[in-house]
Write an enzyme that holds these catalytic residues in place. Structure first.
Site, PDB file in Angstrom:
ATOM      1  N   ASP A  69      45.956  32.840  49.278  1.00 20.43           N
ATOM      2  CA  ASP A  69      46.121  33.771  48.170  1.00 20.43           C
ATOM      3  C   ASP A  69      46.659  33.051  46.934  1.00 20.43           C
ATOM      4  O   ASP A  69      47.309  32.002  47.029  1.00 20.43           O
ATOM      5  CB  ASP A  69      47.093  34.897  48.543  1.00 20.43           C
ATOM      6  CG  ASP A  69      46.545  35.809  49.623  1.00 20.43           C
ATOM      7  OD1 ASP A  69      45.318  35.780  49.851  1.00 20.43           O
ATOM      8  OD2 ASP A  69      47.343  36.540  50.234  1.00 20.43           O
ATOM      9  N   PHE A  70      46.427  33.649  45.778  1.00 17.32           N
ATOM     10  CA  PHE A  70      46.915  33.124  44.500  1.00 17.32           C
ATOM     11  C   PHE A  70      48.406  32.784  44.570  1.00 17.32           C
ATOM     12  O   PHE A  70      48.844  31.737  44.095  1.00 17.32           O
ATOM     13  CB  PHE A  70      46.667  34.175  43.410  1.00 17.32           C
ATOM     14  CG  PHE A  70      47.359  33.888  42.107  1.00 17.32           C
ATOM     15  CD1 PHE A  70      46.818  32.991  41.204  1.00 17.32           C
ATOM     16  CD2 PHE A  70      48.548  34.530  41.782  1.00 17.32           C
ATOM     17  CE1 PHE A  70      47.451  32.725  39.992  1.00 17.32           C
ATOM     18  CE2 PHE A  70      49.189  34.274  40.575  1.00 17.32           C
ATOM     19  CZ  PHE A  70      48.637  33.367  39.684  1.00 17.32           C
TER      20      PHE A  70
END
Length: 304
Positions: A69-70
């Site tokens: 994820d970011f």
């Protein structure tokens, strides 16, 4: 890893060979993006540092073997050619890859070792379609089984609030699995803006880090660890008050379990091969019997 924002220059390489690069992904950068305004991605960092290794036949120039994820930092494997990507993909597909994440969770988790077993599906509620949810909650579509092993490492405080440092081992690979599972037991990840519905916005990052990555490639396995960012030297707002077990000892235990599972798989594979071979003589024997019977029948028929 530090509390400084990501930049094109801030690429930390953990491992490099002719086939793979494993980087320690920063906590506020996307892996790749098709959006023109995304000026900083891991893909762009790689192109900046390794322009000659980019493959023009791919959209991004580099083949990412898995996703983070970011807001998640840590070990990220990149394949440098199609064949290497295929080998890594098979390991992920066969679920032989071992991953372990470090996290700081809100509150003190009482059960020191547990398996989180919640099916996860897409959240169809208006305004939440970018989120996942557990089976049985309103708007949860197409939930699929998934499991996470949780081990408590330390109890302490973050900015004065009680938190627990844990090691999370995903046994499946659903989107946002660790974040949703931790929220489901009432201990969301510190700084998880999305799954706190915007309430947990004071920490500088989400406290989730891909610490261990083991890919059982042949002839040489890939095994890397990506530092521990949840230490006072990096973030003095985290203060450990009681340690249950060390990170090194916990990782050693996980790797020993992995070796045991590999041996079990190898034994099962050999047993399957032995079973197939043991059937072969019987098939040949049966075929020979049939041939003899046929010859006898033909002889009798010819004699008539």
């Amino acid at each position: 890893m530090s509390s400084d924002p990501a930049s094109i220059e801030s690429l930390h390489v953990l491992y490099q060979s002719d086939d793979y690069i494993i980087v320690d992904k920063h906590w506020d950068i996307r892996i790749d993006s098709k959006m023109w305004y995304e000026k900083q991605t891991v893909q762009m960092q790689l192109q900046h540092h390794f322009p000659l290794l980019a493959d023009p036949s791919t959209y991004y120039g580099f083949r990412f073997c898995h996703q983070l994820d970011f807001s998640t930092s840590g070990a990220l494997c990149v394949a440098l050619n199609k064949a290497a990507a295929g080998r890594a993909y098979r390991c992920f597909k066969d679920r032989t890859v071992t991953k372990a994440y470090l996290a700081l969770l809100r509150g003190w988790v009482k059960i020191e070792k547990q398996t989180l077993d919640f099916a996860i599906g897409k959240n169809a509620m208006e305004g939440k379609t970018h989120m996942m949810c557990t089976e049985g909650t309103e708007g949860c579509e197409n939930p699929k089984p998934c499991q996470t092993e949780l081990i408590v490492l330390e109890y302490g405080v973050y900015d004065g609030d009680p938190v627990t440092k844990v090691l999370l081992q995903p046994l499946t690979g659903r989107t946002h699995q660790l974040r949703v599972h931790c929220s489901a037991i009432g201990h969301p990840i510190v700084g998880d803006f999305t799954y706190s519905l915007g309430a947990d916005d004071s920490p500088y990052r989400m406290m989730l880090h891909a610490y261990l990555l083991h890919i059982p490639l042949e002839p040489q396995h890939l095994l890397v660890t990506a530092g521990d960012p949840f230490v006072p030297a990096v973030d003095p707002r985290w203060v450990s008050q009681r340690s249950l077990q060390t990170l090194n000892a916990t990782i050693e235990s996980i790797l020993e379990q992995r070796k045991t599972k590999e041996k079990e798989r190898e034994v099962a594979k050999r047993e399957e091969e032995r079973r197939k071979k043991s059937k072969q003589p019987r098939i040949e024997e049966h075929s020979e019997e049939q041939r003899r019977a046929c010859q006898e029948w033909l002889s009798e028929w010819a004699g008539d």
